[in-house]
Design a protein around this motif. Sequence first.
Motif, PDB file in Angstrom:
ATOM      1  N   ASP A 107       0.649  -1.230   0.021  1.00 22.44           N
ATOM      2  CA  ASP A 107       0.188   0.042  -0.120  1.00 22.44           C
ATOM      3  C   ASP A 107       0.686   1.122  -0.005  1.00 22.44           C
ATOM      4  O   ASP A 107       0.661   2.288  -0.626  1.00 22.44           O
ATOM      5  CB  ASP A 107      -0.925   0.057   1.044  1.00 22.44           C
ATOM      6  CG  ASP A 107      -2.092  -0.806   0.906  1.00 22.44           C
ATOM      7  OD1 ASP A 107      -2.404  -1.429  -0.023  1.00 22.44           O
ATOM      8  OD2 ASP A 107      -2.793  -1.212   1.971  1.00 22.44           O
ATOM      9  N   ARG A 108       1.908   1.181   0.764  1.00 21.09           N
ATOM     10  CA  ARG A 108       3.097   2.372   0.884  1.00 21.09           C
ATOM     11  C   ARG A 108       3.481   2.742  -0.773  1.00 21.09           C
ATOM     12  O   ARG A 108       3.618   3.899  -0.798  1.00 21.09           O
ATOM     13  CB  ARG A 108       3.807   2.243   1.852  1.00 21.09           C
ATOM     14  CG  ARG A 108       4.643   3.278   2.345  1.00 21.09           C
ATOM     15  CD  ARG A 108       5.605   3.005   3.532  1.00 21.09           C
ATOM     16  NE  ARG A 108       4.684   2.305   4.650  1.00 21.09           N
ATOM     17  CZ  ARG A 108       4.881   1.442   5.538  1.00 21.09           C
ATOM     18  NH1 ARG A 108       6.343   1.161   5.503  1.00 21.09           N
ATOM     19  NH2 ARG A 108       4.375   1.035   6.498  1.00 21.09           N
ATOM     20  N   LEU A 109       3.947   1.682  -1.228  1.00 21.22           N
ATOM     21  CA  LEU A 109       4.505   1.968  -2.568  1.00 21.22           C
ATOM     22  C   LEU A 109       3.402   2.467  -3.477  1.00 21.22           C
ATOM     23  O   LEU A 109       3.721   3.349  -4.265  1.00 21.22           O
ATOM     24  CB  LEU A 109       4.970   0.557  -3.386  1.00 21.22           C
ATOM     25  CG  LEU A 109       5.526   0.566  -4.613  1.00 21.22           C
ATOM     26  CD1 LEU A 109       6.848   1.500  -4.453  1.00 21.22           C
ATOM     27  CD2 LEU A 109       6.122  -0.696  -4.849  1.00 21.22           C
ATOM     28  N   ASP A 145      10.439   1.582  -5.577  1.00 23.56           N
ATOM     29  CA  ASP A 145      10.124   0.303  -5.969  1.00 23.56           C
ATOM     30  C   ASP A 145      11.098  -0.657  -5.673  1.00 23.56           C
ATOM     31  O   ASP A 145      10.533  -1.788  -4.793  1.00 23.56           O
ATOM     32  CB  ASP A 145       9.890   0.598  -7.576  1.00 23.56           C
ATOM     33  CG  ASP A 145       9.144  -0.898  -7.987  1.00 23.56           C
ATOM     34  OD1 ASP A 145       7.956  -1.438  -7.391  1.00 23.56           O
ATOM     35  OD2 ASP A 145       9.623  -1.274  -8.911  1.00 23.56           O
ATOM     36  N   ARG A 146      12.297  -0.366  -5.686  1.00 26.60           N
ATOM     37  CA  ARG A 146      13.440  -1.487  -5.291  1.00 26.60           C
ATOM     38  C   ARG A 146      13.184  -1.596  -3.765  1.00 26.60           C
ATOM     39  O   ARG A 146      13.093  -2.911  -3.135  1.00 26.60           O
ATOM     40  CB  ARG A 146      14.647  -0.989  -5.717  1.00 26.60           C
ATOM     41  CG  ARG A 146      14.736  -1.324  -6.978  1.00 26.60           C
ATOM     42  CD  ARG A 146      16.401  -1.054  -7.420  1.00 26.60           C
ATOM     43  NE  ARG A 146      17.034   0.033  -7.060  1.00 26.60           N
ATOM     44  CZ  ARG A 146      17.256   1.152  -7.519  1.00 26.60           C
ATOM     45  NH1 ARG A 146      16.495   1.343  -8.858  1.00 26.60           N
ATOM     46  NH2 ARG A 146      17.565   2.324  -7.372  1.00 26.60           N
ATOM     47  N   GLN A 147      13.276  -0.562  -2.967  1.00 27.61           N
ATOM     48  CA  GLN A 147      13.407  -0.491  -1.536  1.00 27.61           C
ATOM     49  C   GLN A 147      12.088  -1.176  -0.691  1.00 27.61           C
ATOM     50  O   GLN A 147      12.273  -2.193  -0.124  1.00 27.61           O
ATOM     51  CB  GLN A 147      13.635   0.796  -1.064  1.00 27.61           C
ATOM     52  CG  GLN A 147      15.087   1.317  -1.182  1.00 27.61           C
ATOM     53  CD  GLN A 147      15.317   2.660  -0.468  1.00 27.61           C
ATOM     54  OE1 GLN A 147      14.444   3.339  -0.072  1.00 27.61           O
ATOM     55  NE2 GLN A 147      16.518   3.168  -0.692  1.00 27.61           N
ATOM     56  N   LEU A 148      10.902  -0.759  -1.526  1.00 31.18           N
ATOM     57  CA  LEU A 148       9.736  -1.138  -0.730  1.00 31.18           C
ATOM     58  C   LEU A 148       9.361  -2.679  -1.444  1.00 31.18           C
ATOM     59  O   LEU A 148       8.752  -3.466  -0.401  1.00 31.18           O
ATOM     60  CB  LEU A 148       8.620  -0.431  -0.994  1.00 31.18           C
ATOM     61  CG  LEU A 148       8.584   1.042  -0.183  1.00 31.18           C
ATOM     62  CD1 LEU A 148       7.671   2.135  -0.736  1.00 31.18           C
ATOM     63  CD2 LEU A 148       8.742   0.854   1.267  1.00 31.18           C
ATOM     64  N   THR A 149       9.623  -3.066  -2.689  1.00 30.23           N
ATOM     65  CA  THR A 149       9.412  -4.438  -2.796  1.00 30.23           C
ATOM     66  C   THR A 149      10.223  -5.221  -2.310  1.00 30.23           C
ATOM     67  O   THR A 149       9.877  -6.411  -1.967  1.00 30.23           O
ATOM     68  CB  THR A 149       9.529  -4.538  -4.347  1.00 30.23           C
ATOM     69  OG1 THR A 149       8.814  -3.532  -5.047  1.00 30.23           O
ATOM     70  CG2 THR A 149       9.424  -6.049  -4.802  1.00 30.23           C
ATOM     71  N   LEU A 150      11.498  -4.994  -1.802  1.00 28.08           N
ATOM     72  CA  LEU A 150      12.409  -5.833  -1.154  1.00 28.08           C
ATOM     73  C   LEU A 150      11.931  -5.912   0.116  1.00 28.08           C
ATOM     74  O   LEU A 150      11.765  -6.960   0.885  1.00 28.08           O
ATOM     75  CB  LEU A 150      13.679  -5.105  -1.167  1.00 28.08           C
ATOM     76  CG  LEU A 150      14.993  -5.746  -0.219  1.00 28.08           C
ATOM     77  CD1 LEU A 150      14.926  -7.475  -0.759  1.00 28.08           C
ATOM     78  CD2 LEU A 150      16.031  -5.298  -0.138  1.00 28.08           C
TER      79      LEU A 150
END
Length: 339
Positions: A107-109, A145-150
């Motif tokens: 949700d945050r992303l 996208d990279r940080q929150l998907t990780l």
Amino acid sequence: MAQQHLDPTTDTAAGPLPADTLETYLRAQATEFLRALRRHREDGTAGDPAGPAPAPDPHRPLRRAARRLSGTLHTFRPLLDAEWTEGTRPELAWLSGMLALEHAYADRLERLLQALHRLSGTSGAPGTGPQTVVPGAARAAALLDRQLTLARTRAHSTALQALGSSRFHAVTDRIALLASEVPLCPGSAAGADLRPLAAAAEARLADAVAALPLHTAGHPYNAQALVHGLAPDPAPHPQDAPWHQVRLLLRLHRYAREALAGQDATPDAPDHDPAGQALDRHRDAAEAAAAAAQAARTPRIAPATAYALGVLHADQRHEVEAARYAFQHSWRARRPGTR
């Protein structure tokens, strides 16, 4: 000073409510927890953490029952076996918090990507990816996208491990026991009245709201909040903690009202509570702002990327102020005469 009662359900003039009412509510929530767990296992909703977020959230019914059980045990703990309650309540809080993380990161992303699209003035559909936004904002979106998907992937793995752990099975064993037998404290539960304990939860909420700086909520520019968010210290924003506490106490108050209804209880819909909605938006915007600030601290990012993240952080802090302003108005409408 605590304000007057928020809801007539805590009016002691209506007569005492015995512990049997609490037993009925706890057994119903324990049964709902076990039913949600069975559905979760039957559906096999592990999902792909790298793909789109599942809709609806597969863990939501389980979290919902765990939160209600944990909150009710907290409010009415003087009537329950102390050892059992203190061993169960923290485990339920751990479970609901852990299961919420994966969905929260998704949700945050989505929230941050939508905000970047809006701030960059592009016409691309929200959530279609960082390639649809202008340079600088595109790099910021890719970094988020990279940080929150990780983070979401790690939360997904943690949830899978937890749901197969001995700790989780111990929790389910306790809830299975609760579904058949509520461990009341014989000395306290005999002849007890639930209303004073519910009223105490009400008073704690009123006191916490009274301590909020409602007269300053909603300022269009909170310089202190912006400066703190982009400072090297990644600690949570100190201005947000009292508001998060009010959100928690409002939830406990809602669960206490449900418990008073016993077998007639129907879960209150948060969507119908403007004050609760405002505090949910406050939490979401504060956490999104923190994520943007954390991304801006990434070493060796381009100045344009850092600038886009700074603008995004400021935008979300403005959303925080707007949510505080909305809460202020909804609370005053709910309790005329409050300041």
